[in-house]
Design a protein around this motif. Structure first.
Motif, PDB file in Angstrom:
ATOM      1  N   VAL A 117       2.700  -8.230  -4.712  1.00 58.96           N
ATOM      2  CA  VAL A 117       3.538  -7.046  -4.167  1.00 58.96           C
ATOM      3  C   VAL A 117       3.213  -5.959  -4.251  1.00 58.96           C
ATOM      4  N   THR A 118       3.319  -5.170  -3.145  1.00 60.73           N
ATOM      5  CA  THR A 118       2.725  -3.794  -3.078  1.00 60.73           C
ATOM      6  C   THR A 118       3.751  -2.553  -3.194  1.00 60.73           C
ATOM      7  N   GLU A 119       5.096  -3.075  -2.962  1.00 57.69           N
ATOM      8  CA  GLU A 119       6.009  -2.084  -2.891  1.00 57.69           C
ATOM      9  C   GLU A 119       7.596  -3.029  -2.965  1.00 57.69           C
ATOM     10  N   ILE A 120       8.404  -2.431  -4.027  1.00 58.62           N
ATOM     11  CA  ILE A 120       9.858  -2.735  -3.578  1.00 58.62           C
ATOM     12  C   ILE A 120      10.711  -1.557  -3.320  1.00 58.62           C
ATOM     13  N   GLU A 121      11.377  -2.095  -2.191  1.00 58.64           N
ATOM     14  CA  GLU A 121      12.437  -0.926  -1.989  1.00 58.64           C
ATOM     15  C   GLU A 121      13.814  -1.687  -1.619  1.00 58.64           C
ATOM     16  N   GLY A 122      14.841  -1.381  -2.501  1.00 63.19           N
ATOM     17  CA  GLY A 122      15.918  -1.967  -2.563  1.00 63.19           C
ATOM     18  C   GLY A 122      15.728  -3.596  -2.830  1.00 63.19           C
TER      19      GLY A 122
END
Length: 68
Positions: free
Chosen positions: A29-34
């Motif tokens: 995972v590089t980023e979680i947005e919502g």
């Protein structure tokens, strides 16, 4: 909801490999947005993954019923 975090912080998901058959696949995972997780590594785009019931699959894998 498809990303599962292991006790050591590693991340993975369950991939549907056949009818009623699931297999762990590591993801990065590089980023979680919502509700959206951006991955730099994992199953190919379009792969069916578990989004509901991962905890139950994990319990089944480790023979944990959740009942006392």
């Amino acid at each position: 909801s498809a990303v599962v975090y292991d006790h050591d912080g590693s991340t993975w998901t369950y991939v549907n490999t056949a009818t009623d058959t699931y297999q762990r696949e590591p993801v990065t995972v590089t980023e979680i947005e919502g509700a959206v997780a951006l991955l730099s590594a994992g199953p190919p785009a379009g792969t069916q993954v578990v989004t509901v019931g991962a905890a139950e699959l994990l319990g089944t894998e480790y023979n944990i019923s959740g009942e006392e």
